[in-house]
Design an enzyme around this catalytic site. Structure first.
Site: not given
Ligand code: UD1
Length: 422
Positions: A22-23, A93, A117, A122-126, A309, A331, A401
């Site tokens: 999926k991912n 997501r 989910c 789940r921020p996207i700052d990075q 997961d 995580i 999903r």
């Molecule tokens: C992806 C997977 C999800 C899996 C997760 C961890 C998809 C669609 N989803 O989610 O199934 O559980 O990887 O293996 O592929 N974080 C920040 N800032 C950011 C991005 C992430 O602080 O900009 C934090 C998140 O809140 C979390 C950690 O980093 O605590 C890891 O998140 P990330 O690996 O980015 O997970 P997703 O991409 O959301």
């Protein structure tokens, strides 16, 4: 609304074949935008999230065609919209991957802030930090991320947290940047490597995926290609755990055993037999369990650590183990929504912030259950299959999903599971 009715206590036996990841699929489909030519994508899972991404791309002007053998022909050359907002996008997501792909190809994108989910903030700052480092102007307005650039230029980007999403997204944008990009503290998950392989198959130059430093030489001319997505590590792990929880004997076909080492190690520590094999066409794993498992401790970590997961399905398994297990979720800060549901089945779990202490009970008992998110849903299926008596699981749209034909696959292993349409 559909729900599952499961009567547990049946030993799972037989063989199951794992679908595409999926991912990986959710990143590879948008990544095809980068080449602007037709790509044939094989081994995509038939799941709701993939259907949504396909529909989003179609709504942007891409041509999408399903071939008789289940592959997807995707031609992004007709894309004429760089703005994707609306419910479909915000429900998912992985819609954030459209940002990297559109920015990389067209140097502009407007994407609704991603949903997915509810397991933490789940921020996207990075992701944003990475795109800005490549030269993009980014603003967040009206619930959407708006990005644009005259041109993108390679940069050195250190991720403050190991993020799968940010690593893949920056990798995609960097393919469309001039010069070299280095992503340090990158995620090493199997799907990061799969996306890098796909990008390289289209003519990109991405090196180091699978290690914590990825180097991308951007600005190359890309072309269409045929690519097969890797098998789903999490689906495989879910079946391994379900086999163990029901005292079963299951061969899991179409897996990459190295992707499953953390799960295999923990199951073996609990007393379950896990063996690997190669039938000449593909690798398989066989899981055999014949006694009550021992308690084990789990800490979720980025790959190659134990995947977050599978934390929820693993807790369903440990709920009926002998002794006390400690599970630390490192995580996501809010990934214990399955716990009150397991408690309805007789599980004895104490929560303290990110740690769960599970006092193993002799047995779980069937109960009316509600899935709160995708992997919580998988955990409830595992628990219901192992429990005595009948359970119902509602909100299975979450499970749809991410798992392909899950009830058919479990049924073929001897489970008593029915999908009931209300
Ligand atoms: C992806 C997977 C999800 C899996 C997760 C961890 C998809 C669609 N989803 O989610 O199934 O559980 O990887 O293996 O592929 N974080 C920040 N800032 C950011 C991005 C992430 O602080 O900009 C934090 C998140 O809140 C979390 C950690 O980093 O605590 C890891 O998140 P990330 O690996 O980015 O997970 P997703 O991409 O959301």
């Amino acid at each position: 609304m559909a729900y599952y009715k499961i009567t547990g206590g049946k030993r799972l036996e037989g063989a199951v074949t794992i679908s595409g990841a999926k991912n990986a699929a959710l990143a590879i489909i948008p990544a095809a935008i980068l080449c602007g030519e037709s790509c044939l994508l094989e081994n995509l899972p038939a799941i709701e999230d993939v259907r949504i991404v396909e529909q989003i791309l179609q709504s942007m002007g891409a041509e999408v065609e399903h071939t008789p053998d289940g592959s997807l022909r995707l031609d992004p050359s007709g894309i004429n919209s760089y703005s994707v907002t609306g419910e479909m996008v915000s429900s998912l997501r992985a819609s954030y991957y459209l940002l990297g792909a559109l920015l990389g190809r067209y140097k502009k994108a407007e994407i609704a802030l991603p949903g997915g989910c509810a397991i933490g903030q789940r921020p996207i700052d990075q992701h944003i930090k990475g795109m800005r480092a490549l030269g993009a102007d980014i603003v967040i307005q009206g619930g959407a991320v708006k990005a644009s650039a005259e041109k993108l230029v390679g940069a050195e980007i250190y991720l403050d947290v190991v993020s799968v999403g940010a690593t893949i997204n920056i990798m995609m944008a960097a393919v469309g940047a001039e010069g070299t990009t280095i992503i340090a503290n990158a995620a090493k998950e199997p799907h990061v490597v799969d996306v890098a392989n796909f990008l390289n198959m289209m003519g990109a130059n991405v090196k180091g995926a699978g290690t914590d430093v990825i180097r991308i030489q951007g600005g190359r001319k890309l072309h269409g290609c045929t690519y097969a997505v890797i098998p789903d590590q999490i689906e495989a792990g879910t079946f391994m755990i379900a086999a163990a929880a029901t005292g079963g004997d299951v061969v899991i076909n179409n897996v990459i055993p190295t992707h499953l080492e953390a799960i295999s190690a923990k199951l073996m520590e609990s007393g379950v037999s896990v063996t690997e094999g190669d039938d000449g066409r593909e690798f398989f794993i066989r899981v055999t369990a014949d006694k009550r498992p021992r308690a084990v401790n789990i800490k979720t970590l980025p790959y190659p650590g134990f995947p977050t997961d599978l934390q929820q399905p693993m807790m369903a398994f440990l709920a009926a183990a002998q002794g006390n297990s400690f599970v630390v979720e490192n995580i996501f800060e809010d990934r214990f929504n399955h716990v009150p549901e397991l408690a309805k089945m007789g599980a004895n779990i104490h929560l303290n912030a990110r740690t769960a202490m599970i006092e193993g009970v002799e047995k779980l008992y069937g109960a009316p259950l509600v899935a709160s998110d995708l992997r919580a849903g998988a955990a409830l299926i595992v628990a219901a299959l192992a429990a005595e008596g009948t359970s119902t699981i509602r909100n299975i749209r979450f499970i749809d999903r991410g798992y392909e034909f899950i009830e058919h696959k479990f049924k073929a292993l001897g489970a008593d599971i029915e999908r009931i349409e209300e």
